[in-house]
Design an enzyme around this catalytic site. Structure first.
Site, PDB file in Angstrom:
ATOM      1  N   THR A  84      30.879  63.895   0.551  1.00  0.00           N
ATOM      2  CA  THR A  84      31.215  62.821   1.494  1.00  0.00           C
ATOM      3  C   THR A  84      30.689  63.112   2.902  1.00  0.00           C
ATOM      4  OG1 THR A  84      33.183  62.470   0.126  1.00  0.00           O
ATOM      5  CG2 THR A  84      33.187  61.395   2.241  1.00  0.00           C
ATOM      6  N   THR A 139      30.957  57.848   1.063  1.00  0.00           N
ATOM      7  CA  THR A 139      30.874  58.840  -0.022  1.00  0.00           C
ATOM      8  C   THR A 139      30.140  58.322  -1.249  1.00  0.00           C
ATOM      9  OG1 THR A 139      32.251  60.347  -1.346  1.00  0.00           O
ATOM     10  CG2 THR A 139      33.068  58.120  -1.103  1.00  0.00           C
TER      11      THR A 139
HETATM   12  N1  GLY Z   1      35.720  60.886  -3.244  1.00  0.00           N
HETATM   13  C1  GLY Z   1      36.380  61.467  -2.147  1.00  0.00           C
HETATM   14  C2  GLY Z   1      37.506  60.645  -1.664  1.00  0.00           C
HETATM   15  O1  GLY Z   1      37.444  59.439  -1.805  1.00  0.00           O
HETATM   16  O2  GLY Z   1      38.457  61.151  -1.147  1.00  0.00           O
END
Ligand code: GLY
Length: 581
Positions: free
Chosen positions: A402, A420
């Site tokens: 992310t 992300t």
């Molecule tokens: N995929 C990381 C989050 O959404 O926290």
């Protein structure tokens, strides 16, 4: 003991930081840590952007300088990040954006989270015996790909808040994709760490490896003509090309035709995709309001709970060097994560207690903490809930990847956005020059436990619970700070501890962002390897914590509104900068 690293430590860390050190606790390789480069805060008067890659920051800076809005700059920054930091975010992913509108002095949030395909069932990540799949068996391939939201977020917010030409905003990334960019140390390290998975599909391998099969080295020139074409199409046709046109068709074909692990995404899923505007979730802390993204993110609620529980203790008097302060923060985090695991999910699909941030509830949770002694166990509480139902604790895995960006324009509009594709390099499947997300693995792989449903179970059309915590802090009704971080479920601790460092311990924003990290989610205390955080190992163990010294891989970016000045900070653990005038 001072928490700030000594010069000696920094020098030795720069020389010897192990770029490819295994992150053992999860027994799964996340996005790789990429060293530590000391950074100074940056000041400006009128506008600023801070993000994870200098090319992206410069693209945003030029937009702001030309009089573009924070949203215009976000479009340029995100388009560039998808090219130069492809492992972390991009057109194939999703994002949450907290927006402060200077004219109306109002804050709102936009949910560009991926959705589960309508054909997906709660058993998507279970084997034929109903057992959860191994994490990377679920991640790599088409199965984990949710309907991407980032392109629509860029386009819809541009239409609503932008003043610059859409095509012009995409142009810097398009030109850079055509002419090539220099592979950074962070990207090269991430490729080297993930060679096996990145080699699984020939087109992904061809992009990230040399013709001789070597992973691209730092300093290589990397061109991406397919990405340039995609941006050219988006420039001409807008987001319709993605959600209703050829780009979407290409994505659907790719996802469904992965031979070893196909997915379920359809043209209809793309056509139905919606950006959701949601009310901001705010929690008080000391004299500040900490505002951010509510469900389907657990970010603002969990950060708010940690701070609300911690507010019952005099962390300021204890100081940053006090193991007891960290014990309290760690136990507050464990209690908050217990509620998160039980209750937090996409509230368009599952009911959630109303009282997760009630002052009385958090005061009662704080009473469970004994200063100087770690909680034996941290269980979910019983917050106010008009229509209570019995639910089971979740079994989701989230790994650090992310990216986070913060932008302030000349008019004072603010963007705090976390973006992300989930795991580093997402599903490892590429289409049209960008990687597709694996966001569906943010759902719990199990759907029920002991006969009770898990709130974050997979359901058709649902958005997986996130930990992303794009935050805007208010003081006396005015913006005080914008901050956020990547890092999987550790995002929550990175943001909460940076706020405590600044608010309680008086650290300037850069020092708070650089602070050696101590993170607790589920009981084990993670201490950042090679930093003064390691000094807390023995005292925390003596208080009853299991301690694990490991790489911790935050990527905080922040802008502090400091008496008329903008002060920007970039995390020394990543390659980002802050830039403004
Ligand atoms: N995929 C990381 C989050 O959404 O926290």
């Amino acid at each position: 003991m001072k928490l700030k690293r000594s010069t000696l430590l920094i020098a030795s860390a720069l020389l010897s930081f192990n770029l490819h050190a295994a992150q053992t606790t999860d027994a799964i390789a996340p996005e790789v840590a990429s060293g530590f480069t000391e950074k100074a805060s940056v000041s400006a008067d009128d506008f600023m952007v801070a993000a994870a890659n200098p090319l992206a920051v410069k693209a945003g800076y030029e937009v702001l300088k030309a009089g573009g809005t924070a949203i215009d700059a976000m479009v340029a920054v995100q388009a560039m990040l998808g090219l130069v930091e492809p492992q972390s975010s991009g057109l194939g992913g999703g994002a949450f954006l907290v927006y402060y509108d200077a004219e109306s002095q109002k804050m709102t949030t936009f949910d560009g989270r991926e959705t589960a395909p309508m054909a997906a069932t709660p058993e998507l990540f279970q084997d034929k015996n109903g057992e959860p799949l191994q994490f990377f068996d679920a991640v790599v391939g088409g199965r984990s790909v949710g309907t991407p939201g980032t392109v629509k977020l860029m386009a819809e917010l541009h239409a609503r808040y932008g003043n610059q030409n859409w095509a012009k905003l995409l142009e810097p990334a398009q030109i850079t994709a055509e002419q090539g960019f220099i592979v950074s140390s962070r990207l090269a390290g991430a490729i080297a760490k993930d060679q096996k998975r990145l080699s699984r599909y020939p087109d992904t391998q061809a992009y990230f490896f040399t013709p001789d099969g070597e992973p691209l080295a730092e300093g290589s020139l990397l061109k991406n003509p397919e990405y340039a074409n995609t941006l050219a199409t988006l420039a001409k046709e807008g987001s319709a090309a993605f959600y209703h046109g050829q780009i979407g068709q290409d994505i659907v074909n790719r996802v469904n035709n992965i031979p070893d692990n196909p997915g379920l995404l359809t043209r209809q899923d793309l056509a139905n995709y919606q950006i959701k505007e949601r009310s901001v979730t705010c929690a008080p802390y000391r004299q500040y309001d900490i505002c951010g993204m509510g469900p389907p993110s657990s970010g603002a609620l969990t950060v708010g709970q940690i701070l609300g529980i911690s507010s019952h203790f005099d962390l300021k008097a204890m100081g940053a060097d006090s193991p007891q302060a960290w014990q309290i923060i760690g136990d507050a985090s464990r209690l908050a994560f217990a509620d998160r695991g039980r209750y937090m999910a996409d509230t368009d699909y599952v009911p959630m207690p109303e009282g997760l941030l009630d002052a009385n509830y958090l005061a009662a949770r704080a009473k469970l903490i004994t200063p100087g002694q770690a909680l034996e166990e941290a269980n979910a509480g019983e917050p106010r809930w008009e229509k209570a139902m019995t639910q089971a604790d979740d079994e989701s895995i989230e790994l650090p990847s992310t990216t986070h960006l913060v932008i302030v324009d000349k008019a004072g509009n603010i963007v705090s956005m976390t973006s992300t594709i989930e795991n580093g390099f997402g599903s490892r499947v590429m289409s049209n020059g960008f990687l597709l997300n694996n966001e569906l693995t943010d759902f719990s792989f199990a759907s029920h436990k002991n006969g009770y449903p898990i709130a974050n179970r997979l359901e058709p059309g649902k958005r997986p619970r996130s930990s992303m915590a794009p935050t805007i802090v208010m003081k006396d009704g005015k913006p005080y700070m914008a901050i956020g971080s990547p890092g999987g479920s550790r995002i929550i601790g990175y943001v909460a501890s940076s706020l405590i460092a600044h608010i309680d311990w008086g650290m300037p924003i850069q020092q708070a962002v650089s602070l050696p990290r101590l993170i607790n989610r589920f009981g084990t205390y993670d201490l950042e390897k090679g930093t003064t955080a390691e000094q807390f190992k023995t005292p925390l163990e003596q208080m009853g914590f299991k301690v694990n010294v490991r790489d911790l891989n935050s990527g905080l970016h922040a802008i502090h509104f400091d008496n008329g000045k903008l002060v920007g900070a970039a995390d020394p653990r990543r390659e980002g900068i802050a830039l403004g005038d």
